[in-house]
Design a protein around this motif. Structure first.
Motif, PDB file in Angstrom:
ATOM      1  N   SER A 232       0.748  -1.366   0.052  1.00 45.15           N
ATOM      2  CA  SER A 232       0.051  -0.036   0.118  1.00 45.15           C
ATOM      3  C   SER A 232       0.897   1.224   0.061  1.00 45.15           C
ATOM      4  N   LYS A 233       0.508   2.238  -0.745  1.00 42.85           N
ATOM      5  CA  LYS A 233       1.021   3.451  -0.901  1.00 42.85           C
ATOM      6  C   LYS A 233       0.163   4.614  -0.715  1.00 42.85           C
ATOM      7  N   PRO A 234      -0.245   5.124   0.409  1.00 42.25           N
ATOM      8  CA  PRO A 234      -1.331   6.043   0.618  1.00 42.25           C
ATOM      9  C   PRO A 234      -0.693   7.432   0.073  1.00 42.25           C
ATOM     10  N   GLU A 235       0.581   7.616   0.067  1.00 39.23           N
ATOM     11  CA  GLU A 235       1.269   8.889  -0.380  1.00 39.23           C
ATOM     12  C   GLU A 235       0.966   9.138  -1.832  1.00 39.23           C
ATOM     13  N   HIS A 236       1.136   7.959  -2.660  1.00 37.74           N
ATOM     14  CA  HIS A 236       0.793   7.853  -4.056  1.00 37.74           C
ATOM     15  C   HIS A 236      -0.553   8.409  -4.322  1.00 37.74           C
ATOM     16  N   GLN A 237      -1.486   7.822  -3.589  1.00 39.51           N
ATOM     17  CA  GLN A 237      -3.009   7.949  -3.580  1.00 39.51           C
ATOM     18  C   GLN A 237      -3.194   9.462  -3.279  1.00 39.51           C
ATOM     19  N   ALA A 238      -2.679   9.961  -2.307  1.00 40.85           N
ATOM     20  CA  ALA A 238      -2.826  11.305  -2.135  1.00 40.85           C
ATOM     21  C   ALA A 238      -2.241  12.289  -3.083  1.00 40.85           C
ATOM     22  N   HIS A 239      -1.050  11.936  -3.787  1.00 44.85           N
ATOM     23  CA  HIS A 239      -0.408  12.889  -4.844  1.00 44.85           C
ATOM     24  C   HIS A 239      -1.332  12.823  -5.994  1.00 44.85           C
ATOM     25  N   LEU A 240      -2.093  11.612  -6.376  1.00 40.96           N
ATOM     26  CA  LEU A 240      -2.768  11.489  -7.562  1.00 40.96           C
ATOM     27  C   LEU A 240      -4.133  12.643  -7.390  1.00 40.96           C
ATOM     28  N   ILE A 241      -4.629  12.493  -6.383  1.00 47.49           N
ATOM     29  CA  ILE A 241      -5.772  13.110  -5.768  1.00 47.49           C
ATOM     30  C   ILE A 241      -5.454  14.779  -5.868  1.00 47.49           C
ATOM     31  N   LYS A 242      -4.351  15.151  -5.347  1.00 46.66           N
ATOM     32  CA  LYS A 242      -4.304  16.641  -5.138  1.00 46.66           C
ATOM     33  C   LYS A 242      -3.727  17.290  -6.367  1.00 46.66           C
ATOM     34  N   SER A 243      -2.900  16.376  -7.232  1.00 43.54           N
ATOM     35  CA  SER A 243      -2.447  16.767  -8.757  1.00 43.54           C
ATOM     36  C   SER A 243      -3.417  16.881  -9.830  1.00 43.54           C
ATOM     37  N   SER A 244      -4.707  16.141  -9.415  1.00 37.95           N
ATOM     38  CA  SER A 244      -5.854  15.948 -10.567  1.00 37.95           C
ATOM     39  C   SER A 244      -6.456  17.299 -10.417  1.00 37.95           C
ATOM     40  N   GLY A 245      -6.664  17.991  -9.345  1.00 44.91           N
ATOM     41  CA  GLY A 245      -7.444  19.047  -9.194  1.00 44.91           C
ATOM     42  C   GLY A 245      -8.912  18.642  -9.226  1.00 44.91           C
ATOM     43  N   LEU A 246      -9.313  17.435  -9.036  1.00 44.91           N
ATOM     44  CA  LEU A 246     -10.735  17.036  -8.972  1.00 44.91           C
ATOM     45  C   LEU A 246     -11.058  16.784  -7.507  1.00 44.91           C
ATOM     46  N   HIS A 247     -10.362  16.504  -6.585  1.00 44.92           N
ATOM     47  CA  HIS A 247     -10.634  16.296  -5.181  1.00 44.92           C
ATOM     48  C   HIS A 247     -11.781  15.267  -5.003  1.00 44.92           C
ATOM     49  N   LYS A 248     -12.878  15.723  -5.123  1.00 44.09           N
ATOM     50  CA  LYS A 248     -14.147  15.024  -4.792  1.00 44.09           C
ATOM     51  C   LYS A 248     -14.414  14.157  -5.658  1.00 44.09           C
ATOM     52  N   TYR A 249     -13.932  14.663  -7.197  1.00 46.41           N
ATOM     53  CA  TYR A 249     -14.563  13.779  -8.151  1.00 46.41           C
ATOM     54  C   TYR A 249     -13.786  12.910  -8.964  1.00 46.41           C
ATOM     55  N   ILE A 250     -12.775  12.312  -8.039  1.00 42.39           N
ATOM     56  CA  ILE A 250     -11.988  11.386  -8.480  1.00 42.39           C
ATOM     57  C   ILE A 250     -11.940  10.112  -7.509  1.00 42.39           C
ATOM     58  N   GLU A 251     -11.886   8.982  -8.275  1.00 38.26           N
ATOM     59  CA  GLU A 251     -11.805   7.654  -7.677  1.00 38.26           C
ATOM     60  C   GLU A 251     -10.448   7.167  -7.917  1.00 38.26           C
ATOM     61  N   VAL A 252      -9.662   6.937  -6.609  1.00 38.02           N
ATOM     62  CA  VAL A 252      -8.333   6.115  -6.772  1.00 38.02           C
ATOM     63  C   VAL A 252      -8.387   4.758  -6.325  1.00 38.02           C
ATOM     64  N   ILE A 253      -8.201   3.746  -7.019  1.00 35.08           N
ATOM     65  CA  ILE A 253      -8.209   2.269  -6.701  1.00 35.08           C
ATOM     66  C   ILE A 253      -6.769   1.668  -6.649  1.00 35.08           C
ATOM     67  N   GLU A 254      -6.452   1.239  -5.743  1.00 36.05           N
ATOM     68  CA  GLU A 254      -5.000   0.744  -5.341  1.00 36.05           C
ATOM     69  C   GLU A 254      -5.253  -0.927  -5.604  1.00 36.05           C
ATOM     70  N   ILE A 255      -4.509  -1.473  -6.405  1.00 35.18           N
ATOM     71  CA  ILE A 255      -4.478  -2.866  -6.402  1.00 35.18           C
ATOM     72  C   ILE A 255      -3.298  -3.548  -5.832  1.00 35.18           C
ATOM     73  N   ILE A 256      -3.351  -4.294  -4.760  1.00 35.31           N
ATOM     74  CA  ILE A 256      -2.130  -5.098  -4.329  1.00 35.31           C
ATOM     75  C   ILE A 256      -1.908  -6.148  -4.868  1.00 35.31           C
ATOM     76  N   ASN A 257      -0.801  -6.103  -5.675  1.00 37.20           N
ATOM     77  CA  ASN A 257      -0.322  -7.285  -6.482  1.00 37.20           C
ATOM     78  C   ASN A 257       0.143  -8.325  -5.816  1.00 37.20           C
TER      79      ASN A 257
END
Length: 80
Positions: A11-36
């Motif tokens: 798990s990489k919560p910092e990557h998820q936070a980066h994707l949300i913050k940099s997207s500019g969408l905040h409430k309108y983005i869904e990030v799905i992390e798949i553990i391989n």
């Protein structure tokens, strides 16, 4: 509006936070992390695609840094 799927070995919560913050969408983005757990990248991405709630789905690796500000808003404009 937009779903981002990425695959990772742990798990990489910092990557998820980066994707949300940099997207500019905040409430309108869904990030799905798949553990391989030894599956192919294709199988992992297909699992994420099945979970996605939005019509626009972006697949990325867990080690990228997106430098384009508000990239999510810019991407969505291409589909409108």
């Amino acid at each position: 509006m937009l779903t981002v799927v990425y695959c990772t070995k742990e798990s990489k919560p910092e990557h998820q936070a980066h994707l949300i913050k940099s997207s500019g969408l905040h409430k309108y983005i869904e990030v799905i992390e798949i553990i391989n757990n030894g599956e192919s990248l294709t199988k992992c991405y297909n699992r994420g695609l099945k979970q996605a709630k939005n019509n626009i789905v972006v697949f990325c690796h867990d080690d990228i840094i997106i430098e384009t500000k508000q990239w999510g808003k810019k991407l969505i404009k291409q589909f409108v």
